[in-house]
Design an enzyme around this catalytic site. Structure first.
Site, PDB file in Angstrom:
ATOM      1  N   ASP A  52      66.339  18.779  27.722  1.00 58.97           N
ATOM      2  CA  ASP A  52      65.509  19.982  27.742  1.00 58.97           C
ATOM      3  C   ASP A  52      65.785  20.768  26.460  1.00 58.97           C
ATOM      4  OD1 ASP A  52      64.564  22.564  28.048  1.00 58.97           O
ATOM      5  OD2 ASP A  52      65.132  22.744  30.147  1.00 58.97           O
ATOM      6  N   PHE A  96      69.508  26.092  33.025  1.00 60.56           N
ATOM      7  CA  PHE A  96      68.212  26.749  33.234  1.00 60.56           C
ATOM      8  C   PHE A  96      67.110  25.811  32.755  1.00 60.56           C
ATOM      9  CE2 PHE A  96      64.480  29.213  32.512  1.00 60.56           C
ATOM     10  CZ  PHE A  96      64.498  30.145  33.539  1.00 60.56           C
ATOM     11  N   THR A 116      44.007  19.971  34.775  1.00 56.97           N
ATOM     12  CA  THR A 116      42.753  20.298  34.087  1.00 56.97           C
ATOM     13  C   THR A 116      42.957  20.468  32.584  1.00 56.97           C
ATOM     14  OG1 THR A 116      41.754  21.307  36.029  1.00 56.97           O
ATOM     15  CG2 THR A 116      40.857  21.963  33.893  1.00 56.97           C
ATOM     16  N   LYS A 133      58.651  27.139  23.754  1.00 58.43           N
ATOM     17  CA  LYS A 133      59.117  28.325  22.994  1.00 58.43           C
ATOM     18  C   LYS A 133      58.695  28.306  21.515  1.00 58.43           C
ATOM     19  CE  LYS A 133      62.943  29.667  25.996  1.00 58.43           C
ATOM     20  NZ  LYS A 133      62.600  31.002  26.487  1.00 58.43           N
TER      21      LYS A 133
END
Lengths: 509, 509
Positions: free
Chosen positions: A336, A230, A392, A367
């Site tokens: 990750d 994931f 931005t 997280k």
């Protein structure tokens, strides 16, 4: 603390000792069980903070929550709602709802609360001028960074940078942290193939990029991820996510390859030889995909522990092998650490467990960091021209300041080491439960990985629902895993309550 | 206010009257020009807030900024840095840097500051318990929404929902707001093709989705966008972005179609017949792509004014036609109001200028909202099962609270109407400049669109650099556009300063 006052006022049915409980308290089972305490006690970390145990007053959702959910559902999808929360009454490891239920929370907003609800030190940080400045004067960080941005990074995000990585691209959440890391990987690979940073783009590249075609768009390259991984749910990250069909159905995806994540046998040490063979096979598949897949991968992305996909572990040897095989073929390795990072595994970054000599090329985070981005070290991972990696906001200084305050507190309270120790304590208790109820606590995993622990239960969804009625909020992952994701301020006394509830769940059916 | 104190202390070289200037003040040109005031004056909106004009003390970056940029560049890419900023000294329409330069800011963090730097009302909102709660207790909004989330939405984000749209999916920034809207569009279309929300996914769909292939992944469908559009820079949104090669090079992209955005002649009303013909041709192309493109579009995404792409306008008739042609073919219309939304065009949402009878299917927002998401009305745009449109944070309650405070202030001060009026004032002055210097202010556009005004200059980059030396921070867009993006608190007196500087730029070379 209002939660403490509420608890003080509630009728005490069960009292947990503030001292460490060495075995589960015998509590008579009742249809509607309540936990409460007569008075708040000193917590180990902050005075007068947490209740001594959960309070379950109503079914969850109770009448107040039910009414509020109906109202919310008119404007906001509530079908994935787990528990309507009263954050003003939540404290420390305890999450409260509008009906006065207060649960021990070992899910922690999908593993993203590091220091407990209403942490007094974070509250203080939130009141500072710097935070208010960051909140009301939101900069476009790439164009108009605050003069103090370097200092905020150095004393915060970069203070805990993984070994070998000294730069950061800041982002908003795990998904875009991963996607921007992927973008950096594509640009890096194409730059190398082109002959270096000074080789200009061709007319053909510029024209084809504008119509989404190769060679300008790198449709001839890919990112390799693992089955049951994931990495997020935007279009690029979702193309590397392989968790469940419901996450992916109907969304266009890139034709990128997936390798088999080692499906190891637990406990890992009892199956070392067999697992080593499984990992060798997995590494061979990775190498085969790198060398033969029709769209060659420019990067491999991997979680140190596959979290959403079911708490799937691999050994340090596998990850060292992955680093070797990617290095050998000039493919980047992106780790990750969105869910595994920031202390929960008993190291600040889970990949520190691997003893790598050669660091990952990029490490993504979010997280528990409460902000997001990717770390890197190789200066060539900065694209060769400005505005290639840009947006931005490029993150949020207010959230970066919060991470800095979190880091300071993690260090002050030595919470990573604390979590390693509490994790060992919890794991041992779970081992005993698994010995006692082997059908209910299957494939216990996460030994030596702090509190990042999971097991499988054949009636997992019912198990999680039941946990709430006994006063604990727990999450699941994959098909049948119960995943424990306590905060870093989770202590032995909380582990005792958890263990007691886990046993009561499996003896109640 | 420290900026005011700093200005008070600085040597006054030029004094701007606080009263409205009806024509540019004649100011002797100097190599190093300074603007300053002797004392702060009452601003129209907040007392004792802003300086009366810019102060340019050094070149930009000055010595202090230069040193800080070198330091920052060690850990964070500074090649797109425009101006290192001292936010603590920035106030209202004025942005400050570490060298004591204070510029009138009509770029406003790429159009994303609505109420000025260090707005006192937002400062107050940042100190509330609700904000601190939202900041330190960050929820996973889809799983554990705060009990007050419905109220925060109703009194904030949804209070300003576009007509016909009464629901929201919250996000983090413009890119993921657009991408989640696209995901909703793909799921909606596939659900319709499948025969409704109750038709289950097939085994083939579930299996193929997991390997990124059709039919489970909607690789047979597309999103149609326009040439020179900008919708973000993640993989899905970047596939619809068609601004510049540098934004897209080396990043894989979906094989999605692009239509020609009407390339109108300005001023629009002077070329009405010709422009109408151009728009008819553009609509025909859209219809042709919808009906013939090999991957049929499930949605068309469009900006009310193409912003990053060069401030390209189309008329209400074009957009009404776009709504008709999409409706006719069962294709969703997504209006990307990330840059145009929240008042700057003299309406809260720019698409209110179109007088649609049939609203867009989704409207995305970010920037001046300081939070992000997409609005929708049709309940079938909620995917048919939970967890299909989901991520851990799904937005940020702290930023949602800030948007609520912004909305309240916009209403209290009537800032949308104010901006419409100031925009007219500014546009008229620009028309006069364009008459006087036709080669320097080409294709003036944005009449009747509040302060959302642009013009082309043949030496655009030099023009922008020069503007800083004269005390104004301006942004560019597209190949040669100077885009004005003042805040909603931009007044006639600021317009006068701006006009004066614009004239001095073009008379200085």
């Amino acid at each position: 603390m209002s939660a403490c006052r509420a608890l003080r006022a509630s009728k005490a049915l069960v009292r947990y000792s503030a001292a460490r409980l060495t075995r589960p308290v015998a509590v008579p089972l009742e249809a509607r069980r309540r936990f409460a305490v007569s008075a708040p006690t000193m917590s180990s970390f902050y005075p007068d903070w947490e209740p001594d145990g959960p309070t379950v007053k109503t079914e969850i959702p109770g009448p107040q929550a039910k009414a509020a959910i109906v109202e919310l559902n008119e404007v906001f999808d509530t079908r994935s709602l787990n528990m309507l929360t009263d954050y003003s009454k939540s404290t420390g490891n305890y999450i409260a709802d509008p009906d006065g239920n207060v649960l021990l929370d070992v899910y922690a907003q999908i593993a993203s609360i590091p220091l407990g609800y209403n942490n007094p030190v974070l509250r203080k940080a939130a009141r500072t001028d710097a935070m208010i400045n960051g909140l009301i004067n939101r900069p476009a960080l790439g164009n108009f960074p605050p003069a103090e941005w370097a200092e905020i990074l150095r004393t915060g995000i970069l203070k805990v940078a993984p070994s070998g990585l000294n730069q950061v691209f800041t982002a908003m959440a795990g998904s875009d942290a991963n996607e921007t890391a992927y973008k950096a990987a594509f640009m890096y690979r194409r730059q190398r193939d082109r002959g270096g940073p000074n080789v200009e783009f061709t007319e053909e590249e510029m024209n084809s990029a504008m119509v989404n075609q190769s060679p300008g768009a790198s449709n001839q390259l890919s990112i390799l991820s693992f089955k049951t991984a994931f990495h997020g749910r935007l279009f690029g990250s979702l193309s590397t996510t392989r968790s469940k069909p419901i996450h992916k159905l109907d969304i266009p995806a890139f034709d990128w390859p997936q390798a088999t994540f080692p499906q190891l046998k637990y406990p890992l040490d009892a199956h070392a030889a067999e697992n080593a063979e499984i990992e060798r096979t997995a590494l061979d598949e990775v190498e085969r995909l790198i060398t033969t897949y029709h769209l060659p991968p420019c990067a491999v992305v991997v979680e140190p522990i596959q979290s959403e996909g079911g708490d799937n572990h691999a050994t340090p040897a596998f990850f060292r092998g992955l680093r070797e095989v990617t290095r050998k073929h000039g493919v980047l390795l992106i780790v990750d650490e969105v869910q595994t990072g920031v202390g929960a595994t008993g190291r600040f970054w889970a990949h520190e467990h691997w003893d790598l000599h050669d660091p990952p090329d990029m490490v993504t985070f979010s997280k528990k960091a409460q902000t997001a981005g990717y770390y890197f070290g190789n200066p060539e991972l900065r694209p060769n021209k400005p505005y290639r990696q840009f947006n931005t906001w490029m993150g949020d200084p207010a959230r970066a300041l919060l991470f800095r305050a979190i880091i300071d507190e993690v260090e002050r309270l030595d919470l990573v080491r604390h979590t390693a120790r509490v994790g060992e304590y919890l794991y041992e208790k779970l081992e005993r439960l698994a010995d006692k109820y082997p059908g209910e606590f299957r494939n216990l995993r996460g030994k030596g990985m702090g509190t990042f622990i999971a097991f499988d239960n054949p009636r997992r969804d019912e198990f999680l629902a039941k946990a709430k009625t006994f006063g604990v909020n727990i999450g699941g992952s994959g098909q049948s895993a119960v995943r424990l994701r306590p905060m870093l301020i989770f202590e032995e006394k909380h582990a005792d309550i958890l263990i007691d509830v886990l046993e009561r769940i499996v003896t109640s059916w």
